[in-house]
Design a protein around this motif. Sequence first.
Motif, short mmCIF file in Angstrom:
data_model
loop_
_atom_site.label_atom_id
_atom_site.label_comp_id
_atom_site.label_asym_id
_atom_site.label_seq_id
_atom_site.Cartn_x
_atom_site.Cartn_y
_atom_site.Cartn_z
N GLY A 1 -33.95 -35.18 -28.87
CA GLY A 1 -34.82 -34.23 -28.53
C GLY A 1 -34.10 -33.32 -27.44
N PRO A 2 -34.75 -31.87 -27.73
CA PRO A 2 -34.25 -30.87 -26.73
C PRO A 2 -34.79 -31.06 -25.19
CG PRO A 2 -36.27 -30.20 -28.21
CD PRO A 2 -36.12 -31.75 -28.64
N PRO B 1 -31.66 -29.83 -17.51
CA PRO B 1 -31.43 -31.30 -18.12
C PRO B 1 -32.53 -32.20 -17.70
CG PRO B 1 -29.58 -30.53 -16.54
CD PRO B 1 -30.79 -29.36 -16.60
N THR B 2 -32.96 -32.94 -18.68
CA THR B 2 -34.17 -33.51 -18.77
C THR B 2 -34.17 -35.14 -18.77
OG1 THR B 2 -35.14 -31.65 -19.95
CG2 THR B 2 -36.48 -33.74 -20.03
N ILE B 3 -34.70 -35.77 -18.02
CA ILE B 3 -34.85 -37.41 -18.15
C ILE B 3 -36.27 -37.65 -18.30
CG2 ILE B 3 -35.04 -37.71 -15.51
CD1 ILE B 3 -33.34 -40.11 -16.21
N TYR B 4 -36.57 -38.57 -19.23
CA TYR B 4 -38.00 -38.91 -19.56
C TYR B 4 -38.02 -40.55 -19.48
CZ TYR B 4 -36.26 -38.82 -24.43
OH TYR B 4 -35.80 -38.78 -25.60
N TYR B 5 -39.15 -40.91 -19.08
CA TYR B 5 -39.45 -42.38 -18.70
C TYR B 5 -40.39 -43.17 -19.80
CZ TYR B 5 -37.38 -40.69 -14.45
OH TYR B 5 -36.70 -40.17 -13.50
N GLY B 6 -40.81 -42.28 -20.53
CA GLY B 6 -41.59 -42.92 -21.58
C GLY B 6 -42.15 -41.86 -22.70
N ALA B 7 -42.66 -42.31 -23.76
CA ALA B 7 -43.08 -41.53 -24.69
C ALA B 7 -44.25 -41.99 -25.55
CB ALA B 7 -41.90 -41.55 -25.79
N ARG B 8 -44.88 -41.19 -26.14
CA ARG B 8 -46.33 -41.78 -26.59
C ARG B 8 -46.21 -42.28 -28.26
NH1 ARG B 8 -50.67 -36.89 -25.75
NH2 ARG B 8 -49.05 -35.45 -26.66
N GLY B 9 -47.05 -43.03 -28.39
CA GLY B 9 -47.06 -43.58 -29.87
C GLY B 9 -48.24 -43.29 -30.53
N GLY B 10 -48.91 -43.81 -31.51
CA GLY B 10 -50.06 -43.29 -32.24
C GLY B 10 -50.91 -44.11 -32.98
N VAL C 1 -35.10 -32.33 -14.73
CA VAL C 1 -36.50 -32.25 -14.98
C VAL C 1 -36.81 -33.70 -15.28
CG1 VAL C 1 -38.56 -31.32 -16.42
CG2 VAL C 1 -36.38 -29.81 -15.77
N ARG C 2 -37.96 -34.19 -14.56
CA ARG C 2 -38.38 -35.40 -14.83
C ARG C 2 -39.69 -35.51 -15.57
NH1 ARG C 2 -39.26 -38.17 -9.64
NH2 ARG C 2 -38.69 -40.27 -10.71
N ILE C 3 -39.61 -36.27 -16.70
CA ILE C 3 -40.74 -36.27 -17.56
C ILE C 3 -41.47 -37.67 -17.48
CG2 ILE C 3 -41.76 -35.92 -19.88
CD1 ILE C 3 -40.63 -33.27 -18.91
N ARG C 4 -42.67 -37.55 -17.28
CA ARG C 4 -43.21 -39.33 -17.30
C ARG C 4 -43.58 -39.69 -18.57
NH1 ARG C 4 -48.58 -41.27 -16.41
NH2 ARG C 4 -48.68 -43.03 -15.35
N THR C 5 -43.89 -38.84 -19.55
CA THR C 5 -44.20 -39.12 -20.77
C THR C 5 -43.90 -38.09 -21.48
OG1 THR C 5 -46.31 -40.62 -19.97
CG2 THR C 5 -46.12 -40.18 -22.48
N LEU C 6 -43.24 -38.36 -22.79
CA LEU C 6 -42.33 -37.44 -23.70
C LEU C 6 -43.94 -37.21 -24.57
CD1 LEU C 6 -39.93 -35.86 -24.56
CD2 LEU C 6 -39.65 -37.60 -25.98
N GLY C 7 -44.17 -36.22 -25.33
CA GLY C 7 -45.11 -36.10 -26.14
C GLY C 7 -44.93 -36.86 -27.52
N ILE D 1 -30.10 -33.24 -24.13
CA ILE D 1 -29.26 -32.26 -23.78
C ILE D 1 -29.44 -30.99 -24.55
CG2 ILE D 1 -27.86 -34.20 -22.95
CD1 ILE D 1 -25.91 -33.44 -25.57
N ALA D 2 -30.12 -31.23 -25.67
CA ALA D 2 -29.86 -29.73 -26.58
C ALA D 2 -30.86 -28.90 -26.13
CB ALA D 2 -30.59 -30.29 -27.92
N ASN D 3 -30.49 -27.57 -26.40
CA ASN D 3 -31.31 -26.34 -25.96
C ASN D 3 -32.67 -26.66 -26.52
OD1 ASN D 3 -29.27 -25.81 -27.94
ND2 ASN D 3 -30.46 -24.13 -28.73
N TYR D 4 -33.71 -26.04 -25.80
CA TYR D 4 -34.98 -26.12 -26.14
C TYR D 4 -35.33 -25.44 -27.38
CZ TYR D 4 -36.20 -21.38 -24.48
OH TYR D 4 -36.22 -19.91 -24.25
N ASP D 5 -34.61 -24.24 -27.62
CA ASP D 5 -34.90 -23.64 -28.84
C ASP D 5 -33.84 -23.80 -29.86
OD1 ASP D 5 -32.85 -22.58 -27.57
OD2 ASP D 5 -33.27 -20.35 -27.59
#
Length: 503
Positions: free
Chosen positions: A222-223, A229-238, A444-450, A471-475
Motif C-alpha cells: 500500500g501507499p 512514512p506510515t506504520i499501521y496496526y490493523g486493517a479492515r475486513g468485510g 504517521v501511525r494509522i490505527r486501522t487501515l481502510g 513506502i510507496a508514494n501516495y499518488d
Amino acid sequence: MTSSRILSLLALTCSMVSTLAAQQSEFDKVRTYANAHRHEIVAEYLKLLSLPNIHGDAKALQANADLLAAMMKKRGLDTEIWPTSSGVPMVFGEKRVPGAKRTILFYIHYDGQPVDVKRWAQPDPFVPVVRTDGIEAGGELVTDLSSATFPDAWRIYARAAGDDKAPIEAMLCALDAIGSTQKENVKIFLDGEEEGGGKGLAEVIQKYPEKLRSDLLVILDGPQHPSGPTIYYGARGGASVNVTVYTAKQGMHSGNYGNWMPDANVRLAQLIASMVDSTGKVVIPGFYSDVLPFSTEAKAMIDAVPDQSAQMQRDFGVGSLDGAAHSLQEGLNLPAFSVHTMKGGEVGGVIAANATAEIAMRLVKENRPQVMAERVIDFIRAQGYYIVDKDPDVAMLASHAKVAKVTSRALTATSGGAWRTDPNDPQAVFATNALKAVWGDKVVRIRTLGGSVPASPFIDAFHVPTVGVSIANYDDNQHTDNENIRLGNLFDGMTTLASLMLQ
Ligand SMILES: [Zn+2]
C-alpha cells in the motif's frame, strides 16, 4: 540527587546518545549506499517490472518467482519456491544472524492487477518507462538511462511499480546496504496470489508453519500517507448482504397497472434509504455498538493523523462529506456501510417486479461479520419483509405483503479479515521505534487501515503481532493506469526497512 546518581544518569544519557549516534551512522550508511548505487538499483528494478505479473497467470507468475528467488539467493538468503494447487508459486527466503533478538517475517505480494493498455500513457505497462517527474507535473520521458543520475523526483511507470514490487526491491537492496550489520533474523514471504485471492496462502501456512513462524509480521503493501512514512496496526475486513425485493412474479405494463402494482425499484430505494439517516449515519440497531465509544487512547491516535480532507475534496471533486464520522481517520475505525450496486427493471414501459442491492460492509476488529450481517437482515425483517434465501414462487409472493431474498457472505468466518495489533504490544513498539529512529515525528501511525491486507491467516495460525509499513508514494496509481513509484520513495524505503533490521 547524589553525585554518583548524577554520574550514572550522565553515563546512561551518554550511552543513549552514543547508541542513537551509532544508529544514525548506520542509517547514513544505507542512504550513502542507496545514493552510490542508484543506477544498479533502478536497473535491477526495471528488469523485475518487465515481467508481466497479472494475477492468476500462473505461467507468468512462475517467471517472476524464478527471478525473485534468484534475487534473494544473490543476497545470501536460504530461498525456496513453494508450489500451490493453483500453480501460482510462493517464494520464501530467510537470513539468520547470530545473537538476533527476534525473527521478523516480511510479507510482500508480487502479483498485480490486470492492465487496460489503452488508458496508459506508455505503449506497454510491462515495458517500464522512466520520467523526470509525475505525468501530472509534466514529467518527461528519459530515453537515455546510461548517464542518468536518478534523482528522487524521477518516477518509474509500470504495472506493480508501486503495488507491490517496490518493497521487494527496497527490502533486498536494504539487505545489500546493511550487509553484516543485520541484527534481526529476517524471513521474506512473497505471495503470488494477493490480488486475485486463492487458496495458496492457506496451503503454505499449513504446510510450512515452522518456516513462517516469527516474532513479528510486517506487511509491506500500500501507499504511504501523503505526509510521510506510515506504520499501521490493523486493517479492515468485510461482509456483504445481497437483498432482492419482489413485488410480482414479473414486470407489468405501467399504463395498465401503475398505481396498482408496487414498483420494486421504489420499494428497494425506500428500504435502503431507511437504513441510513440524512447525515449518513447508519440507523440499523447495533451497527456502531461493537466499536463506540472509542477509548481515549484510540481517539488520540486517530486525531493525531494529519487530515488532508479539504485538499482531497478539491482533488476528487467531493462537494460534501458523508456525516457518519467526524474525520476520514475516525471513519476508518468504524464499520462502514455502502451499497455497491443497485439494479432493477428490465425494459421501458414496465413496472419493475424485482430489484437487487449489494450491500457491502467494511468491518473492524471489534465486529463479528456474521453478527453484523444478521443485524442488517433483522432490520429488513423489521420493515415488514418476509425473508427467503431462494427465488420465491408465485404462491409465496401472493401470500406475503413484502418478500425479500437475502444472502450474506463474510470474507472469513471468524474475523472477516479484520485485525489489529495493540500499538502497545512490545513488538509493535519495537517497529514504531525503529521507524521513528529514522524519521522522527514524520512517522504517521494509522490505527486501522481502510482496505484489507491478508494478515488474518497468519494471525489466526500463529497469533503473531502484526504491523504494516508503507513506502510507496501516495499518488502511485496502484490498481489503475499509469501506476508508478517515485524513486525517492524507493531509496527512502531502503532506510525505512533497514531500520527494522538494525535495532
Ligand atoms: Zn497491494
